[in-house]
Scaffold this active site. Structure first.
Site, PDB file in Angstrom:
ATOM      1  N   GLU A 141       1.054  -0.947  -0.114  1.00 53.63           N
ATOM      2  CA  GLU A 141      -0.159  -0.096   0.062  1.00 53.63           C
ATOM      3  C   GLU A 141       0.695   1.373   0.342  1.00 53.63           C
ATOM      4  O   GLU A 141       0.503   2.288  -0.198  1.00 53.63           O
ATOM      5  CB  GLU A 141      -0.755  -0.486   1.040  1.00 53.63           C
ATOM      6  CG  GLU A 141      -2.240  -0.892   1.635  1.00 53.63           C
ATOM      7  CD  GLU A 141      -1.906  -2.068   1.432  1.00 53.63           C
ATOM      8  OE1 GLU A 141      -0.572  -2.803   1.486  1.00 53.63           O
ATOM      9  OE2 GLU A 141      -3.229  -2.938   1.451  1.00 53.63           O
ATOM     10  N   HIS A 148      -9.603  -5.213  11.248  1.00 53.30           N
ATOM     11  CA  HIS A 148      -9.842  -4.897   9.861  1.00 53.30           C
ATOM     12  C   HIS A 148     -11.489  -3.980   9.655  1.00 53.30           C
ATOM     13  O   HIS A 148     -12.564  -4.377   9.138  1.00 53.30           O
ATOM     14  CB  HIS A 148     -10.807  -6.405   9.072  1.00 53.30           C
ATOM     15  CG  HIS A 148      -9.259  -6.713   9.176  1.00 53.30           C
ATOM     16  ND1 HIS A 148      -8.232  -7.187   9.057  1.00 53.30           N
ATOM     17  CD2 HIS A 148      -9.403  -7.691   7.762  1.00 53.30           C
ATOM     18  CE1 HIS A 148      -7.040  -7.613   8.865  1.00 53.30           C
ATOM     19  NE2 HIS A 148      -8.012  -7.956   7.729  1.00 53.30           N
TER      20      HIS A 148
END
Ligand SMILES: Cc1ncc(C[n+]2csc(CCOP(=O)(O)OP(=O)(O)O)c2C)c(N)n1
Lengths: 351, 325
Positions: free
Chosen positions: B60, B129
């Site tokens: 990322e 998450h």
């Protein structure tokens, strides 16, 4: 020689032999950086320059040599030790000094400071303050160059301390995986602040990190302008003709502390003196005389006077320039022109 | 009008903008050959080819930074996060690079970039998450933050985001991808950034919400209506800059404000709204402004615990009854 070094770019046979006037121009650029930085150091001690100020003294041949083999519209991006690259890229001492002084006439309108020089005109994409943070940006510039079919390449500099940042490894992988026309240049000046290379990095020499990513690796002597130019030219040719990245490790040395606020007590005088014996400017000067590019030392002294004068003018310009108007504090944050109707902006400050 | 899912609406927005402008491309993990982790990019590889729909490694920081560089050079990247929870490893690139380059360069370089992907809790995927990151990014002055709740807004706002010359965090909600709604299918459908929308009219109390919380607020409003309490529900749609005027109009009518946000309470966007309303509409208020937020605790995995942590219907109803007392 490491295996990464031997996996070097093919020599493209382009003659790097320069006409005398060009040699003199590069010499002058190195001198300009040296004198500019000396002046900046002086201005810092006079409190005219605030914040952090990282000087490039000792590393001039690296910045000048690498940038000298580029086309004017190739992209350059670097870290916070950016004054040398900016000047080598042709940004004026005036706009650079004014930025250091935080003035409206500075290359970033006084909003960036020493670590954040930018020039769209010169394809200079900063000046970045977070160690290693510029390395994926460099990959993005090269990605865009390739996407748009420009035949342009990107030089992305980083320090020997920055090689241990995760995003740098991610960038090397992306550059190799997607064959981006980029040259990552590790400016190995042996120190990241007060931490020596030996205490920060495994797997030396640093150029070895190229072969983990199946990338060409090259080492150059950063004190020798001609060597820097020759090796960089190889890497640039590989990027331009085959869109292949290279990792370069250029060995250099910084004479001053990490920044103006660092007395540099972690090094011995002897260590610094030893490196000054291979000073890049003196080395090139001797070569100019030997090759009879100039008649005598007097000519070079005259040039030095001229450069000092230019730097003094930059200093005066910076000093006399206006501060940015406080009413412009919100300017430049958002693009004024847009493809969509203007977005109403809230004001979250009542006082 | 077509009735499509949020997922399809987002897909249409990207496809239309990529059709319109060669410089727009999509990059992210599994966006191409896999057709997207949540199938938002389904079919785009086939339509636009691998030059413009690009699978990335799990990097990322690398690919967000790369897209910032590419945007600086003049391209218009769309970056998909598999979820916004994973944007944290790219936080430096988003905050320090996307968020600062324009200003630091004295306005020389624009960053026309869209970062988008799923977010939010309620799916029992645990603390790492389940983030709702709108506050984190709204705190960066140059970032625009959008959180759509309905398919039409998702499409129209994503198209506007892609056309914006400024960096946009476009934060979707995983639970809403299958949500269906009407979306105009003719012409170039754009929704303005920075404007809220009244999704239910009412005069007893104003509920301001965003993303999945808008649906929670609407459900609570239906329950309250059974007791004759008519809540006005505003979907903020854009978190930054947000539509103060729309809230002000509503509060001038209802004199009561309850803010519903899934993110954690401390310095959440609702705190900013509450501050602005008390500062500018002090005399209009008949009750303290009340916030119903995610609880100040990591997201538990256990289903019942997680439901308790989210700003659920019961807590919204309790808050409304409280301000009406
Ligand atoms: C992420 C991050 N961590 C720490 C710092 C503070 N810092 C600035 S420069 C520096 C040393 C970097 O050395 P190197 O990469 O070798 O470059 P050089 O200064 O020698 O040119 C440190 C630790 C920073 N700016 N960013």
């Amino acid at each position: 020689m490491s295996s990464a070094e031997t996996k070097s770019a093919p020599q493209k046979g382009s003659s790097l032999e320069l006409p005398p006037a060009e040699k003199l121009r590069l010499y002058r650029q190195m001198l300009l950086i040296r004198r500019f930085e000396e002046k900046a150091a002086q201005a810092f001690t006079q409190s005219k320059i605030k914040g952090f100020c990282h000087l490039y003294i000792g590393e001039e041949a690296l910045g000048v040599g690498t940038i000298s083999v580029l086309q004017p519209d190739d992209a350059v991006i670097t870290a916070y030790r950016d004054h040398g690259h900016a000047l080598a890229r042709g940004m004026t001492p005036k706009e650079c000094m004014a930025e250091l002084f935080g003035k409206a006439t500075g290359c970033s309108k006084g909003k960036g400071g020493s670590m954040h020089f930018f020039s769209k005109e010169k394809h200079f994409y900063g000046g970045h303050g977070i160690v290693g943070g510029q390395t994926p940006l460099g990959a993005g510039l090269a990605f865009a160059q390739k996407y748009l079919g420009t035949q342009r390449v990107t030089l992305c500099y980083l320090g020997d301390g920055a090689v241990n940042q995760g995003p740098f490894h991610e960038s090397l992988n992306l550059a190799a995986l997607w064959k981006l026309p980029i040259i990552y240049i590790i400016e190995n000046n042996e120190w990241s602040m007060g931490t020596s290379l030996a205490r920060s990095s495994a797997g030396l020499p640093l150029v070895n990190r190229a072969h983990g990513y199946d990338m060409a690796g090259l080492v150059a002597n950063g004190m020798d302008l001609d060597d820097v130019r020759a090796k960089t030219a190889e890497a640039v040719a590989l990027a331009r003709t085959e869109s292949m990245p290279t990792l370069m490790e250029i060995r250099t040395y910084r004479y001053r502390g990490h920044s103006m606020s660092d007395p540099g007590n972690y090094r011995t005088k002897e260590e610094i003196e030893k490196h000054k014996e291979s000073d890049p400017i003196l080395l090139y000067k001797a070569r100019l005389l030997e090759q009879k590019v100039v008649k005598n030392e007097g000519d070079l002294e005259k040039l030095d006077e001229e450069v000092k004068q230019e730097v003094q003018e930059a200093y005066d310009f910076a000093e006399q320039s206006p501060e940015p108007d406080p009413s412009e504090i919100y300017d430049d944050m958002l693009s004024p022109e847009d493809q969509i109707p203007e977005i109403p902006r809230g004001n979250y400050n009542h006082f | 009008m077509q009735t499509i899912t949020m997922r399809e609406a987002l897909n249409q927005a990207m496809a239309e903008e990529m059709e319109r402008d060669e410089k727009v491309f999509l990059m992210g993990e599994e966006v191409a050959e896999y057709d997207g982790a949540y199938k938002v990019s389904q079919g785009l590889l086939k339509k636009f080819g691998p030059k413009r729909v690009i699978d990335t490694p799990i990097s990322e920081a690398g690919f967000v930074g790369l897209s910032v560089g590419a945007a600086t050079y003049g391209l218009r990247p769309i970056v998909e996060f598999m979820t916004w929870s994973f944007s944290l490893v790219a936080f430096d690139q988003i905050v320090n690079n996307a968020g600062q380059i324009r200003y630091m360069s004295g306005g020389q370089f624009s960053v026309p970039l869209v970062l988008r992907g799923s977010s939010g809790g309620g799916l029992q995927v645990g603390a790492t998450h389940s983030h709702t990151p709108e506050n984190w990014y709204a705190n960066v002055p140059a970032l625009t933050v959008i959180t759509p709740a309905f398919p039409d807004d998702a499409k129209g706002l994503l198209k506007s985001a892609i056309r914006s010359n400024n960096p946009v965090c476009f934060i979707e909600n995983e639970k809403l991808y299958g949500f269906k709604g009407e979306v105009p299918d003719e012409g170039d459908f754009l929704v303005p950034i920075g404007k809220g929308r009244i999704r239910r009219e009412g005069s007893s109390v104003t509920l301001v919400a965003n993303s999945a919380s808008t649906h929670r607020a609407l459900a609570a409003a239906e329950e309250l209506a059974k007791d004759g309490i008519e809540a006005e529900v505003i979907d903020l749609r854009t978190i930054k800059p947000y539509d103060f005027d729309l809230i002000a109009e509503s509060v001038a009518k209802t004199h009561r404000l309850v803010i519903v946000e899934e993110n954690k309470p401390y310095a959440g966007w609702g705190a900013q709204v509450a501050y602005d309303v008390q500062r500018r509409l002090f005399d209009e208020l008949d009750a303290p402004i009340t916030r119903v937020t995610g609880m100040d605790v990591p997201q538990p995995y256990n289903g019942r615990m997680e439901q308790a942590v989210m700003p659920n219907e019961q807590r919204i109803i309790a808050a409304v009854r409280d301000v009406l007392q």
